[in-house]
Design a protein around this motif. Sequence first.
Motif, mmCIF file in Angstrom:
data_model
loop_
_atom_site.group_PDB
_atom_site.id
_atom_site.type_symbol
_atom_site.label_atom_id
_atom_site.label_comp_id
_atom_site.label_asym_id
_atom_site.label_seq_id
_atom_site.Cartn_x
_atom_site.Cartn_y
_atom_site.Cartn_z
ATOM 1 N N VAL A 183 -7.455 43.397 66.684
ATOM 2 C CA VAL A 183 -8.466 42.666 67.453
ATOM 3 C C VAL A 183 -9.295 41.772 66.541
ATOM 4 O O VAL A 183 -9.643 40.643 66.905
ATOM 5 C CB VAL A 183 -9.349 43.643 68.256
ATOM 6 C CG1 VAL A 183 -10.467 42.888 68.969
ATOM 7 C CG2 VAL A 183 -8.496 44.400 69.279
ATOM 8 N N GLU A 207 1.843 40.130 79.052
ATOM 9 C CA GLU A 207 0.935 40.975 78.275
ATOM 10 C C GLU A 207 -0.478 40.406 78.280
ATOM 11 O O GLU A 207 -1.459 41.147 78.399
ATOM 12 C CB GLU A 207 1.444 41.104 76.837
ATOM 13 C CG GLU A 207 0.801 42.216 76.049
ATOM 14 C CD GLU A 207 1.083 43.595 76.619
ATOM 15 O OE1 GLU A 207 0.169 44.450 76.544
ATOM 16 O OE2 GLU A 207 2.181 43.830 77.152
ATOM 17 N N CYS A 208 -0.592 39.101 78.161
ATOM 18 C CA CYS A 208 -1.921 38.470 78.181
ATOM 19 C C CYS A 208 -2.625 38.729 79.520
ATOM 20 O O CYS A 208 -3.834 39.004 79.560
ATOM 21 C CB CYS A 208 -1.795 36.974 77.931
ATOM 22 S SG CYS A 208 -1.373 36.553 76.218
ATOM 23 N N VAL A 257 -1.684 45.148 71.018
ATOM 24 C CA VAL A 257 -2.958 45.825 71.290
ATOM 25 C C VAL A 257 -2.813 46.923 72.334
ATOM 26 O O VAL A 257 -3.239 48.066 72.131
ATOM 27 C CB VAL A 257 -4.025 44.798 71.714
ATOM 28 C CG1 VAL A 257 -5.238 45.507 72.329
ATOM 29 C CG2 VAL A 257 -4.479 43.982 70.505
ATOM 30 N N ARG A 258 -2.232 46.610 73.465
ATOM 31 C CA ARG A 258 -2.168 47.596 74.549
ATOM 32 C C ARG A 258 -1.287 48.783 74.161
ATOM 33 O O ARG A 258 -1.624 49.935 74.448
ATOM 34 C CB ARG A 258 -1.647 46.926 75.835
ATOM 35 C CG ARG A 258 -1.761 47.793 77.085
ATOM 36 C CD ARG A 258 -1.470 46.958 78.338
ATOM 37 N NE ARG A 258 -0.140 46.388 78.307
ATOM 38 C CZ ARG A 258 0.953 46.985 78.800
ATOM 39 N NH1 ARG A 258 0.849 48.179 79.352
ATOM 40 N NH2 ARG A 258 2.128 46.400 78.750
ATOM 41 N N LEU A 269 -1.416 40.122 70.034
ATOM 42 C CA LEU A 269 -1.517 40.160 71.492
ATOM 43 C C LEU A 269 -0.506 41.128 72.101
ATOM 44 O O LEU A 269 -0.820 41.864 73.036
ATOM 45 C CB LEU A 269 -1.307 38.756 72.067
ATOM 46 C CG LEU A 269 -2.450 37.759 71.873
ATOM 47 C CD1 LEU A 269 -1.996 36.346 72.260
ATOM 48 C CD2 LEU A 269 -3.689 38.158 72.671
ATOM 49 N N ARG A 291 -3.377 32.892 72.768
ATOM 50 C CA ARG A 291 -2.135 32.517 73.440
ATOM 51 C C ARG A 291 -1.769 31.082 73.089
ATOM 52 O O ARG A 291 -0.582 30.760 72.899
ATOM 53 C CB ARG A 291 -2.284 32.685 74.956
ATOM 54 C CG ARG A 291 -1.090 32.171 75.782
ATOM 55 C CD ARG A 291 0.178 32.943 75.438
ATOM 56 N NE ARG A 291 1.343 32.446 76.154
ATOM 57 C CZ ARG A 291 2.088 31.411 75.775
ATOM 58 N NH1 ARG A 291 1.769 30.747 74.658
ATOM 59 N NH2 ARG A 291 3.160 31.047 76.456
ATOM 60 N N ILE A 322 -9.173 44.956 78.688
ATOM 61 C CA ILE A 322 -8.994 45.374 77.293
ATOM 62 C C ILE A 322 -9.560 44.332 76.344
ATOM 63 O O ILE A 322 -10.217 44.676 75.348
ATOM 64 C CB ILE A 322 -7.508 45.629 77.002
ATOM 65 C CG1 ILE A 322 -6.978 46.745 77.906
ATOM 66 C CG2 ILE A 322 -7.301 45.997 75.528
ATOM 67 C CD1 ILE A 322 -5.470 46.950 77.803
ATOM 68 N N LEU A 323 -9.339 43.055 76.653
ATOM 69 C CA LEU A 323 -9.843 41.965 75.825
ATOM 70 C C LEU A 323 -10.437 40.885 76.721
ATOM 71 O O LEU A 323 -9.986 40.692 77.855
ATOM 72 C CB LEU A 323 -8.717 41.359 74.984
ATOM 73 C CG LEU A 323 -8.103 42.225 73.874
ATOM 74 C CD1 LEU A 323 -6.943 41.488 73.218
ATOM 75 C CD2 LEU A 323 -9.139 42.633 72.840
ATOM 76 N N LEU A 356 -3.878 42.313 79.500
ATOM 77 C CA LEU A 356 -5.025 42.501 78.609
ATOM 78 C C LEU A 356 -6.320 42.077 79.283
ATOM 79 O O LEU A 356 -7.373 42.712 79.104
ATOM 80 C CB LEU A 356 -4.817 41.699 77.315
ATOM 81 C CG LEU A 356 -3.763 42.223 76.346
ATOM 82 C CD1 LEU A 356 -3.515 41.206 75.237
ATOM 83 C CD2 LEU A 356 -4.176 43.562 75.760
ATOM 84 N N VAL A 372 -8.155 35.981 74.565
ATOM 85 C CA VAL A 372 -6.732 35.993 74.884
ATOM 86 C C VAL A 372 -6.203 34.569 75.038
ATOM 87 O O VAL A 372 -5.152 34.218 74.493
ATOM 88 C CB VAL A 372 -6.479 36.810 76.164
ATOM 89 C CG1 VAL A 372 -5.018 36.659 76.616
ATOM 90 C CG2 VAL A 372 -6.814 38.281 75.930
ATOM 91 N N ASN A 395 -6.931 44.269 82.858
ATOM 92 C CA ASN A 395 -7.308 45.656 82.578
ATOM 93 C C ASN A 395 -8.587 45.770 81.761
ATOM 94 O O ASN A 395 -9.008 46.878 81.420
ATOM 95 C CB ASN A 395 -6.176 46.374 81.837
ATOM 96 C CG ASN A 395 -4.952 46.588 82.704
ATOM 97 O OD1 ASN A 395 -5.016 46.468 83.922
ATOM 98 N ND2 ASN A 395 -3.831 46.906 82.085
#
Length: 256
Positions: A249, A125-126, A232-233, A229, A144, A134-135, A129, A140, A132
């Motif tokens: 966020v 997922e990280c 979010v997506r 984390l 993490r 996103i963050l 993120l 991140v 893409n």
Amino acid sequence: MDEVKVVVAHSERATLRVGDVFLKVDTDQARIDVEVEAMALVPVPTPEVLWRKPPVLAIAAVPGTALGRLGAPSTAPSTAPSTASPAAWAAAGAAIRQLHEAPLPPWPGRRRRGPDELAAELNGECELLVTNGILPADLVTRNRQIAEAALRPWTPVFTHGDLQIDHVFVDGGEVTGIIDWSEAGRGDALFDLATVTLGHEEHLGDLVAGYGSDVDLDVIRAWWSLRSLLGVRWLVEHGFDPFAPGCEVDVLRSRM
């Protein structure tokens, strides 16, 4: 005539309110089975099941007001205003402790993952993120690192599994109902405590005072990062806004 209010709706399920009745529409009957059985087992106040006709479950509204809502101070005006006093938070902590001390449910729980499975999911997922866009990568990476503390063995207890702040209803210093039990099962007690305090760190002390000792605050903070984390997506893809003030966020940013 009571108007129909959409409480929440996305591709997986929807909840409508008509007067004092909530109608939960869910094509996943296993999820509804868990909700009904969990409410029958737990030693805390829950909504009354009025009737069930798949794919719809009708439950009665619980008295009181929500402890608060994610993205707003619990003392802020809302459609369901709540003083969210220290006594209310302590009462919530005591009720959660009752739940966690109950006998384990006969089912393991939906999507229950151990530390290794969570770590693999979190890593993937990280990466998404960041790739893409996103963050930002530093946000991140830092969270993490914090989340690592939650990836440890735990003794399973009876957990709610989705104990968001607006799923706990209070009246003064008493818990009047806990709703939305479809994710209930065996899990980490500190995950429940982290979920209800997500975005409301200022009330963590009051909650723990009611819950009792033997609480590792660093693990709760780790769960804040881990849950945010991982969420979010999904939230973005299902029409929710984790970038709203005070939401996921902002929780991640507060760890920087």
